[in-house]
Design an enzyme around this catalytic site. Sequence first.
Site: not given
Ligand code: CA
Length: 224
Positions: A146, A149, A175, A205
Amino acid sequence: MSELADLVQQIEPHPKKVSDYVAKHARRGDPADVLATMDRYATEERFLMNLGPDKGALVQELFDRLPADARILELGAYCGYSAVLFASKLGPEGRLVSLEVGEESVEAARANVEFAGLADRVEILLGDSGESIPTLTGPFDMVFLDHWKDLYERDLLAIEANGLLKPGSLVVADNVGESFNPTEYLEYVRTCGHYDSEHRESTLEYHTLPDAVEISVYRPSEGA
Ligand code: CA
């Protein structure tokens, strides 16, 4: 996509404000209230790249698959939201190690974990994940990606190379919806032959923007 760009622009480092807010408004020693307070901050004050409450059912499903004494490795602690959530679902023998590169984030995450009463089972390490991973001792029952990325694939390769997984370990990447374009990571876990990988649609989120989580079960013996 401009909506996402607007959101991401709002994200500037402010983790200390979050831990101060928790210390002021949450009940000490109550992980659920610490999380609810962080959710409140994210919706009322400022967007946070937390796991968020919408993925709660998915998280519960993962923990139903883990032993109470599971060892979890998290990459990207940020304000400690998922560290508090995950550690609160572990038994007293469970352990969570979280790697975080931001100094203020490390302090805020530690403060939130401590405030939630979970410091005995959580360790948050300051540093670049690429440097911290080789110092760890495995195996871990779950890895939660997390952080940045574009580091997912690099760091998963390092986690494998350092023997931090065992057959059946869960590798969960948050994500990985199209907005974040994590093509290389998804291609790796789906085609390298070491994982049974499953894509789960979700929403970003605190938002209705589409997102996804990739859940990959490590199956080295079925590989090459
Ligand atoms: Ca996240």
